[in-house]
Design a protein around this motif. Structure first.
Motif, PDB file in Angstrom:
ATOM      1  N   ASP A   1      10.196   1.883  -5.383  1.00 54.28           N
ATOM      2  CA  ASP A   1       9.051   1.011  -5.150  1.00 54.28           C
ATOM      3  C   ASP A   1       7.819   1.877  -4.882  1.00 54.28           C
ATOM      4  N   ALA A   2       6.837   1.803  -5.778  1.00 54.38           N
ATOM      5  CA  ALA A   2       5.628   2.624  -5.676  1.00 54.38           C
ATOM      6  C   ALA A   2       4.472   1.871  -5.020  1.00 54.38           C
ATOM      7  N   ASP A   3       4.752   0.899  -4.177  1.00 58.02           N
ATOM      8  CA  ASP A   3       3.744   0.120  -3.451  1.00 58.02           C
ATOM      9  C   ASP A   3       2.756  -0.539  -4.416  1.00 58.02           C
ATOM     10  N   GLU A   4       1.445  -0.267  -4.236  1.00 63.64           N
ATOM     11  CA  GLU A   4       0.437  -0.945  -5.045  1.00 63.64           C
ATOM     12  C   GLU A   4       0.499  -0.570  -6.520  1.00 63.64           C
ATOM     13  N   ARG A   5       1.152   0.531  -6.856  1.00 59.89           N
ATOM     14  CA  ARG A   5       1.257   0.923  -8.260  1.00 59.89           C
ATOM     15  C   ARG A   5       2.456   0.286  -8.942  1.00 59.89           C
ATOM     16  N   GLY A   6       3.197  -0.524  -8.246  1.00 56.77           N
ATOM     17  CA  GLY A   6       4.343  -1.204  -8.847  1.00 56.77           C
ATOM     18  C   GLY A   6       5.618  -0.402  -8.701  1.00 56.77           C
TER      19      GLY A   6
END
Length: 357
Positions: free
Chosen positions: A161-166
């Motif tokens: 999970d790359a947070d705001e980058r998807g």
């Protein structure tokens, strides 16, 4: 008359008392001995006694020789079976029935062969037929053989999970084709995030065995440019092998345009918790000699990554895994990431699969 009768009676009484006094101690001793003997058990309840072999566990001692058989009987070399027969005959005091020819003559302990003597049954000489039976013909793939073999693996194909980058994705693959001495190596790794590729490279190397478990490699590396970044090509020279304590090592030096020199190293170690549950420890890093802002590289130590992945091998060629990975940028590379509002360190939980064929 009366006196004579009384005198005779006194003499007879005195004689009877003397006789009783002599017999009483003997009778008392016999009675006391009989009183101390244990009562005899019935013969039916008593198991038959086993004959005791007085010669068991030791060398028989020569019995006393009689005058009749002293010249004929050799007790020192008599076997136990013959000794028993001789003892049985001697017990009956009938030496004429002893069969001396049936006695087994065995060497005494003092007659053991010396250490330098030849064995009683010599070991036969090994013949070519014996060697052929012991060493079967080997397969076509033997050490330093001329056969062509190959190995391909996708060591890491993982997502997180790359947070705001998807969703982030990373791959590392390698393979070789050739003989045990000469091989053609292919290596590639790359990273994607938010549906776009951020970095990718491929290496084509020639490998030559230089020592047991070690290959020297030489070739080229090409970094693809994505997101406006420029591509780069480097000459590569390095080693691949298995260090003591089973550490898998990859170390490669790179020479690029304008005298750019880089060094990449990776060390991997595996812990077998069970035959199929395996933990993989990994540490890798990069260092460069010059700044290259077009590709996000700064001089000095560029980055270090460490991780642990726990996989379960349902099949030797297919193993899903879970892991944790920590990465940090250093030096001028960290400064460039800060200028672009990027993070210089990251910790992520990854899930992936390892495949080889």
């Amino acid at each position: 008359m009366i006196r004579s009768h009384r005198h005779s009676l006194a003499i007879g009484l005195a004689s009877a008392l003397s006789l009783a006094a002599g017999i009483a101690p003997v009778w008392a001793q016999q009675a006391d001995y009989a009183a101390h003997q244990p009562p005899a058990k019935p013969a039916a309840s008593q198991p038959p006694a086993k004959p005791v072999d007085p010669h068991a566990g030791h060398q028989p001692s020569p019995p006393a020789r009689s005058s009749e058989d002293e010249g004929a009987m050799d007790h020192a070399n008599m076997g136990h079976g013959a000794m028993k027969q001789g003892a049985a005959v001697m017990a009956g005091d009938d030496h004429s029935k002893m069969d001396h020819s049936s006695m087994v003559h065995q060497p005494a302990a003092s007659q053991d062969l010396p250490a330098t003597a030849e064995p009683r049954e010599p070991i036969p000489v090994v013949t070519p037929a014996d060697r052929a039976a012991a060493f079967q013909p080997l397969d076509a793939h033997v050490m330093h053989g001329e056969s062509i073999n190959s190995y391909w693996s996708l060591d890491r194909l993982e997502a997180w999970d790359a947070d705001e980058r998807g969703t982030g994705m990373f791959w590392e693959a390698q393979g070789w084709v050739g003989s045990d001495l000469n091989r053609l190596w292919l290596r590639s790794e790359g990273e994607r995030a938010g549906g776009s590729t951020e970095s990718a490279d491929v290496e084509v190397l020639y490998g030559r065995a230089i020592a047991p478990w070690w290959d020297a490699v030489a070739g080229i590396r090409h970094d693809f440019g994505f997101g406006g970044a420029l591509s780069r090509t480097y000459a590569a020279l390095g080693v691949i092998g298995l260090a003591p304590y089973k550490f898998e090592i990859k170390a490669t030096a790179y020479l690029g345009q304008s005298g750019q020199v880089g060094l990449g190293a990776e060390a991997e170690y595996e812990t077998l918790f069970t035959n199929r549950l395996i933990g993989q420890w990994l540490v890798e890093g990069e260092a460069w000699s010059k700044d290259d802002p077009a590709v996000g590289i700064g001089s000095g130590l560029s980055k270090v990554e460490a991780g642990f992945r726990l996989r379960y091998e349902f099949h030797r060629r297919f193993a899903p895994y879970l892991g944790v990975v920590w990465e940090r940028a250093y030096g001028r590379t960290a400064d460039q990431r800060r200028a672009q509002s990027g993070d210089i360190d990251d910790t992520r939980i990854v899930a992936g699969v390892r495949i080889w064929f």
